[in-house]
Write a protein that holds these residues in place. Structure first.
Motif, PDB file in Angstrom:
ATOM      1  N   THR A   1       1.155  -1.038  -0.167  1.00  0.00           N
ATOM      2  CA  THR A   1       0.038  -0.050  -0.273  1.00  0.00           C
ATOM      3  C   THR A   1       0.911   1.595  -0.027  1.00  0.00           C
ATOM      4  N   THR A   2       2.276   0.307   0.597  1.00  0.00           N
ATOM      5  CA  THR A   2       2.765   2.533   0.442  1.00  0.00           C
ATOM      6  C   THR A   2       3.388   2.381  -0.769  1.00  0.00           C
ATOM      7  N   LEU A   3       3.511   1.448  -0.962  1.00  0.00           N
ATOM      8  CA  LEU A   3       4.846   1.740  -2.392  1.00  0.00           C
ATOM      9  C   LEU A   3       3.909   1.971  -3.443  1.00  0.00           C
ATOM     10  N   THR A   4       2.791   2.263  -3.867  1.00  0.00           N
ATOM     11  CA  THR A   4       1.831   2.185  -4.465  1.00  0.00           C
ATOM     12  C   THR A   4       1.306   3.765  -4.002  1.00  0.00           C
TER      13      THR A   4
ATOM     14  N   LEU B   1       2.616  -4.435  -6.212  1.00  0.00           N
ATOM     15  CA  LEU B   1       1.628  -2.867  -5.802  1.00  0.00           C
ATOM     16  C   LEU B   1       0.148  -2.746  -5.968  1.00  0.00           C
ATOM     17  N   ARG B   2      -0.673  -2.995  -4.933  1.00  0.00           N
ATOM     18  CA  ARG B   2      -1.761  -2.818  -4.909  1.00  0.00           C
ATOM     19  C   ARG B   2      -2.107  -1.808  -3.673  1.00  0.00           C
ATOM     20  N   ILE B   3      -3.320  -1.531  -3.595  1.00  0.00           N
ATOM     21  CA  ILE B   3      -3.976  -0.719  -2.760  1.00  0.00           C
ATOM     22  C   ILE B   3      -4.304  -1.705  -1.120  1.00  0.00           C
ATOM     23  N   ASP B   4      -4.439  -2.039  -0.441  1.00  0.00           N
ATOM     24  CA  ASP B   4      -4.952  -1.960   0.960  1.00  0.00           C
ATOM     25  C   ASP B   4      -5.720  -0.910   1.652  1.00  0.00           C
ATOM     26  N   TRP B   5      -7.290  -0.902   1.874  1.00  0.00           N
ATOM     27  CA  TRP B   5      -7.819  -0.028   1.964  1.00  0.00           C
ATOM     28  C   TRP B   5      -7.747   0.275   3.281  1.00  0.00           C
TER      29      TRP B   5
ATOM     30  N   GLY C   1      10.641   6.798  -3.596  1.00  0.00           N
ATOM     31  CA  GLY C   1      10.759   5.886  -3.605  1.00  0.00           C
ATOM     32  C   GLY C   1      11.493   5.195  -2.264  1.00  0.00           C
ATOM     33  N   TYR C   2      13.255   5.966  -2.646  1.00  0.00           N
ATOM     34  CA  TYR C   2      13.918   5.801  -1.875  1.00  0.00           C
ATOM     35  C   TYR C   2      13.877   5.838  -0.009  1.00  0.00           C
ATOM     36  N   ASN C   3      13.286   7.012  -0.092  1.00  0.00           N
ATOM     37  CA  ASN C   3      12.217   7.322   1.530  1.00  0.00           C
ATOM     38  C   ASN C   3      10.825   6.401   2.077  1.00  0.00           C
ATOM     39  N   ALA C   4      10.287   6.149   1.097  1.00  0.00           N
ATOM     40  CA  ALA C   4       9.558   4.708   1.188  1.00  0.00           C
ATOM     41  C   ALA C   4       9.694   3.597   1.851  1.00  0.00           C
ATOM     42  N   ILE C   5      10.963   3.162   1.198  1.00  0.00           N
ATOM     43  CA  ILE C   5      11.780   1.773   0.844  1.00  0.00           C
ATOM     44  C   ILE C   5      12.256   2.391   2.624  1.00  0.00           C
TER      45      ILE C   5
END
Length: 457
Positions: free
Chosen positions: A101-104, A233-237, A154-158
């Motif tokens: 969810t975060t990455l998407t 890469l999918r969102i869990d709401w 991207g970098y900060n999320a990872i």
């Protein structure tokens, strides 16, 4: 790193509290130090090989890009908290859903933010009262940097995901690679190719792109708990709602603090190139001097999240006390330097006598904030780890919008040339914030103790 093993390998809920805090915080400090070198190296190279107008342009442009970075890191800190909580609970599926969810969300947000900031570049620089001789240079710098927002996200999320998972070492290695490339790029593009402010901006986004791509390739090869593929890469709401509830308040508070410093930049920009350059140099030292507190605060967020997830609140409180002691000791070294020899601090970035003379009174006054924000950052990091982000958001917004900005306006209106008074505002506000945050923590601890007492009867 074997799949499924890392949850226990990077467990922050067991072992000696001081040892865990120290070993987990050191890579944080190193990573933040390296990240701070980005802007510092940019300013150093520009100061050595370009004009004062270029120094002012990069100083102002960096303030703009920092607010974007602060907003992104604030949002990603929500991932650190949730991943940390689920790691403490050993809930592997929840960890995977949070990561996906975060990455998407951040991939989509990065594209929207890039377009918006490219359109808003000129209005932002005008609001900051960017000196006319530096305006075109500042525009060039920020527009190129805005093209790298996707890589910053991207970098900060990872990195946020890994830290919540209990791994602070690999984010440090990824940012070290990026910084090394940035330094090489700065000298090659500014000194070698003569590209000036465009050169430092290109070096920055190029190095960030390499860092993000290297992180993804490395983690996939090492069989990280989450595989970086499009189908994942999918969102869990439900997780998206949790991330928004925790992350948005943190992002907002980071933005409000940065806005107050942007306002300070707009005020000092009216005082001319030398004042603008001096305050720009001071902002670089703010990053370095407050780096121990920022690093410890971020480490405390992950440690607290894991320990509260594991039902160990007392261990989290011990970590806070240890973190405060360590961070204060480190920040006091920069405070002493600013009090005893501010001119040598300024000379590291600019040897222009006018910039040094203008900056000394500002440095002497504002350096008290190095101590004050240490208290605020560490306590906020602990509270964020407990998901009490609404309080930290209200506190930071109050400090920035109700106290810092109005005080800067009043002082600059009545004594516009008094950089000592202008520089004193930040530490005065920070000490006040530290006082009422301490009272809130005491009240929260008593409430928690009563609740635990009642549950045992």
């Amino acid at each position: 790193m074997q799949k499924g093993k890392t949850i226990t390998e990077n467990n922050l809920t067991k072992g000696n509290v001081l040892r865990i805090l120290f070993t987990f915080s050191l890579p944080f400090i190193a990573a933040n130090l390296i990240q701070a070198l980005y802007g510092a190296v940019d300013l150093f190279v520009i100061g050595r090989y370009c004009s004062p107008e270029s120094v002012a342009a990069v100083s102002t442009g960096t303030q703009v890009t920092q607010i974007i970075t602060s907003m992104i890191t604030g949002l990603t800190l929500g991932s650190t908290i949730l991943v940390g909580k689920y790691t403490g609970m050993q809930a592997e599926e929840d960890i995977k859903k949070t990561i996906g969810t975060t990455l998407t969300i951040f991939a989509a947000a990065a594209l929207i933010l890039t377009a918006a900031m490219l359109l808003a570049a000129d209005p932002i620089l005008k609001l900051l009262k960017t000196p006319a001789p530096s305006f075109d240079l500042a525009r060039t710098y920020v527009k190129i940097c805005f093209c790298g927002i996707f890589f910053i996200c991207g970098y900060n999320a990872i990195s946020a995901i890994l830290r919540g998972y209990g791994d602070s070492r690999r984010p440090m290695l990824f940012i070290a690679l990026s910084c090394a490339l940035n330094i090489i790029g700065d000298f090659a593009l500014v000194k070698g190719a003569g590209l000036g402010v465009a050169g430092v901006a290109l070096a920055t986004i190029g190095s960030q792109a390499v860092s993000m791509i290297a992180a993804i390739l490395y983690l996939n090869r090492r069989r990280f708990i989450f595989t970086f593929r499009l189908q994942n890469l999918r969102i869990d709401w439900k997780k998206a709602k949790e991330l928004a509830t925790v992350g948005i308040p943190i992002s907002l508070q980071e933005c409000m603090v940065r806005l107050s410093f942007l306002y300070l930049t707009s005020i000092t920009n009216r005082l001319g190139i030398y004042a603008a350059s001096a305050v720009g140099v001071a902002s670089k030292y703010d990053i370095f001097a407050m780096l121990p507190a920022t690093s410890i605060a971020n480490a405390l967020t992950a440690i607290t999240a894991q320990n509260y997830g594991a039902g160990k609140p007392e261990r989290a409180r011990k970590s806070l006390l240890a973190g405060l002691t360590f961070a204060l000791a480190a920040s006091s070294l920069f405070w002493l330097w600013a009090q005893l020899s501010p001119q040598t601090m300024i000379a590291v970035f600019s040897q222009d006598p006018a910039i040094i003379k203008t900056g000394i009174p500002f440095f002497t006054a504002c350096s008290y904030d190095y101590l004050a924000v240490t208290l605020v950052f560490c306590m906020n990091g602990y509270l964020n780890g407990r998901s009490q982000t609404i309080f930290t958001m209200i506190s930071s917004c109050f400090g920035a919008l109700i106290l810092r900005i109005p005080l800067i306006y009043l002082v600059s209106t009545h004594t516009p040339d008094n950089l000592t008074r202008i520089g004193s505002i930040a530490p005065a506000v920070s000490f006040f914030m530290a006082a009422y945050t301490s009272l809130y923590l005491i009240h929260s601890y008593r409430h928690e103790k009563r609740a635990m007492s009642q549950s045992t009867h």
